[in-house]
Enzyme design. Structure first.
Site, PDB file in Angstrom:
ATOM      1  N   GLY A 101       0.840  -1.200   0.000  1.00 13.84           N
ATOM      2  CA  GLY A 101       0.000   0.000   0.000  1.00 13.84           C
ATOM      3  C   GLY A 101       0.865   1.236   0.000  1.00 13.84           C
ATOM      4  CB  CYS A 128       5.349  -4.208   0.169  1.00 20.60           C
ATOM      5  SG  CYS A 128       6.277  -2.717  -0.174  1.00 20.60           S
ATOM      6  CE1 TYR A 129       1.420   1.168   5.499  1.00 18.79           C
ATOM      7  CE2 TYR A 129      -0.298  -0.498   5.598  1.00 18.79           C
ATOM      8  CZ  TYR A 129       0.244   0.689   6.035  1.00 18.79           C
ATOM      9  OH  TYR A 129      -0.390   1.403   7.026  1.00 18.79           O
ATOM     10  CG  HIS A 215       5.663  -6.058  -4.512  1.00 22.18           C
ATOM     11  ND1 HIS A 215       4.385  -5.781  -4.077  1.00 22.18           N
ATOM     12  CD2 HIS A 215       6.435  -5.011  -4.109  1.00 22.18           C
ATOM     13  CE1 HIS A 215       4.378  -4.623  -3.442  1.00 22.18           C
ATOM     14  NE2 HIS A 215       5.614  -4.126  -3.454  1.00 22.18           N
ATOM     15  CD  GLU A 217       2.447  -8.568  -5.180  1.00 21.78           C
ATOM     16  OE1 GLU A 217       3.205  -9.326  -4.542  1.00 21.78           O
ATOM     17  OE2 GLU A 217       2.268  -7.383  -4.872  1.00 21.78           O
ATOM     18  CB  SER A 269     -22.483 -11.757 -26.399  1.00 26.37           C
ATOM     19  OG  SER A 269     -21.372 -12.280 -25.691  1.00 26.37           O
ATOM     20  N   GLY A 271     -19.400 -14.422 -26.635  1.00 22.92           N
ATOM     21  CA  GLY A 271     -18.152 -14.162 -25.921  1.00 22.92           C
ATOM     22  C   GLY A 271     -17.931 -15.235 -24.858  1.00 22.92           C
ATOM     23  CG  ASP A 273     -16.899 -13.234 -19.495  1.00 24.32           C
ATOM     24  OD1 ASP A 273     -15.977 -14.066 -19.496  1.00 24.32           O
ATOM     25  OD2 ASP A 273     -16.726 -12.015 -19.389  1.00 24.32           O
ATOM     26  CE  LYS A 415     -12.603 -12.855 -20.584  1.00 23.67           C
ATOM     27  NZ  LYS A 415     -13.892 -12.196 -20.839  1.00 23.67           N
TER      28      LYS A 415
END
Ligand code: XMP
Length: 559
Positions: A101, A128-129, A215, A217, A269, A271, A273, A415
């Site tokens: 953060g 980190c933070y 980090h 991630e 659609s 797509g 999702d 996703k």
């Protein structure tokens, strides 16, 4: 391969907020926002026993932490650091991760680790933070470093052994981004690793409280996922039970329980999702589901046929096909403003969808492809800022009279997870890995007024781009690749004749999440083939240019 740079839900009775876009369906959230409502907190599937909670202290990488944890097949949710404790308790976490953060923990008003975390006796990984907050709140000392450490660093493990480093070498590269650092460890903590600039780059105690100054991630820490996995598996005791097939089994049961004998409608659609939502619900309740596929005339070539082929013919779902090209084109006549295009397309979609729903007689539920990033309440929500640039989700004039209960089976998924679920459901690879396509379709890729003739030109050019990109094996590496029809007409010469035709722009970008994007460094010979084919095969277009603008400062779509 070539490479380029890249439980039970509370039932919410809502007005139907349908739009042309089911790709990135945050319109529900926008509708809630419009009504001044908070996002409805939803419990995760009750059977998920292995949950970890990521507390967000405002880092730009908070969402990324949650994604990485899910990649380790552990269910997690990202919640603001000051979220109500009972909401966190409902998840029955096996451990906590504290994000980074922007604040300094020693400054007044800096966000604190809530007491329930420190009193839980559960493992905690502060990043980190998060690490600095752990140190500060447990009696250690955090001070400003002599200079900011930003970028790559080499981490050296100390002699202390920790399950956190299982399988990792004694030194490995990590990525740093901090100004403050831990100078005195809290009682009971040991330094587990250092870098040249950070004497305490990793700290830990016997109770499974761990701090990482770097980090894990981000992709720049190549062993980051291993470290997270070690924390999850060896320290929190998770086993990695969050798999697509488990999700599907839980979700099928939940949908059956929720729907009972009710009728469900879903806008399809084509797509990823909406396709996954429809397939999942169909597997749960079969013909109690009706899908509505609206051909708004703004689709890519063969898109409608392909979607119908999969869902009607192969999967044998109830799909109502609505041919509405003329309605949409009439609504768009004379419109040049991008936002007005979106508004009209969204409004028209709702009218068409509503009319189809009315024909069905009884409908109880509306299925939507809302994803986790759309419902996440993050302290640093980048997506909220971008909504001001373009209205991605067409929420024009919601009909007040239509009330349906929502089913959103993907609202806990990222996703990538949706894609995995799609594959596990047996959807074709090609459909699951389809590049995103915006709800307003080709209308926002024709700069200026949308006409039938221009749609034909763009469809033909876009078809060539897609085919050449696929042939060259770039399709799956690109976030999106497409053609844009500019209103510019230029002079050319073909044979001995003068031509005066439109200029088309090619757009190809790499991206992780569409919030930022890099223009793709496609090879010249691929661009050359695209250009030659378009100019030769699409009469009316005599010039092709390549868009080399990244986002920011550009956006992905031109409108
Ligand atoms: P931009 O152009 O804002 O696009 O960089 C980011 C992503 O969103 C898609 N996009 C839309 N999707 N309705 C949609 O469903 C829209 O109105 C819309 N506008 C942009 C775009 O294709 C890209 O993936």
């Amino acid at each position: 391969m070539p490479s380029v740079e890249k439980d039970t839900q509370p039932q919410t009775s809502l007005r139907v907020a349908a739009s042309g876009d089911l790709e990135v369906s945050t319109y529900l959230e926008i509708a809630r926002e419009k009504r001044g409502e908070q996002a409805v907190p939803q419990a995760p599937p009750s059977e998920v026993r292995e949950a970890v909670v990521v507390l967000d202290f405002g880092s730009q990488y908070s969402m990324l932490i949650a994604r990485r944890v899910r990649e380790c097949r552990v269910y997690c949710e990202l919640v603001p650091h000051d979220a109500p404790p009972e909401r966190v308790a409902a998840l029955k976490p096996r451990g906590f991760i504290l994000s980074g953060g922007p604040a300094s923990i020693y400054e007044p008003g800096a966000p604190q680790i809530p007491s329930y975390v420190l009193e839980s006796r559960l493992p905690v990984l502060g990043i980190c933070y998060g690490m600095q907050a752990l140190a500060h709140q447990l009696g250690g000392k955090v001070e400003p470093g002599s200079h900011r450490e930003y970028g790559h660093a080499l981490l050296h493990r100390s002699a202390q052994d920790s399950p956190l480093f299982a399988g990792l070498p004694t030194s490995f590269p990590v990525w740093m981004s901090h100004g403050d650092q831990v100078t005195t460890l809290p009682l009971g903590f040991k330094p587990l690793a250092h870098t040249d600039n950070s004497p305490v780059a990793v700290m830990g105690n016997e109770q499974g409280l761990i701090g990482l100054q770097f980090h894990p991630e981000v992709a720049h820490t190549p062993s980051g996922k291993d470290i997270l996995q070690n924390f999850l598996y060896h320290i929190c005791g998770c086993r990695g039970a969050w798999t697509p097939s488990n999700f599907i089994a839980l979700e099928l049961e939940r949908i059956r329980g929720q729907v009972g004998t009710g009728q469900v409608i879903c806008a399809l659609s084509g797509g990823v999702d909406s396709s996954v939502v429809a397939t999942l619900i169909h597997q749960a309740i079969g013909d109690q589901l009706t899908c509505v596929f609206v051909n708004n005339g703004l689709l890519r070539r063969e898109e409608a046929e392909r979607t119908l082929n999969v869902f009607q013919r192969n999967l044998r779902m109830n799909v109502l096909y609505v041919e509405a090209t003329e309605r949409f084109l009439a609504a768009l006549a004379g419109v040049t403003d991008p936002e007005e295009k979106r508004r009209r397309i969204g409004g028209e979609f709702i009218r068409v969808f509503e009319a189809e729903a009315a024909k069905l007689g009884r409908v109880d539920f509306l299925a939507q492809g809302t994803l986790y990033p759309d419902v996440i309440e993050s302290v640093s929500s980048v997506s909220k800022a971008s909504a001001k640039i373009k209205t991605h989700h067409n929420v024009g004039g919601l009909p007040a009279h239509m009330t349906l209960t929502l089913i959103e089976p993907l609202r806990h998924l990222f996703k990538d997870e949706v894609r995995q679920v799609g594959l596990a459901l047996g959807l074709p690879e090609e459909m699951v890995h389809r590049q995103p396509f915006p709800g307003p379709g080709l209308a926002i890729r024709i700069i200026g007024e949308v006409t039938k003739e221009k749609l034909e030109l763009l469809r033909a050019a876009d078809w060539i781009v897609m085919n050449e990109v696929k042939k060259a094996n770039y399709y799956n590496q690109l976030w999106q690749s497409f053609a844009v029809l500019t209103p510019v007409r230029t002079v050319g010469v073909m044979g001995d004749f003068r031509t005066y035709g439109y200029a088309v722009a090619i757009r190809a970008v790499t991206s992780e999440d569409a919030m930022t994007a890099d223009w793709a460094h496609l090879p010249y010979d691929l661009l050359g083939r695209i250009s030659t084919r378009i100019v030769n095969e699409v009469p009316g277009i005599n010039r092709v240019v390549y868009d080399i603008t990244s986002k920011p400062p550009g956006t992905i779509e031109w409108e």
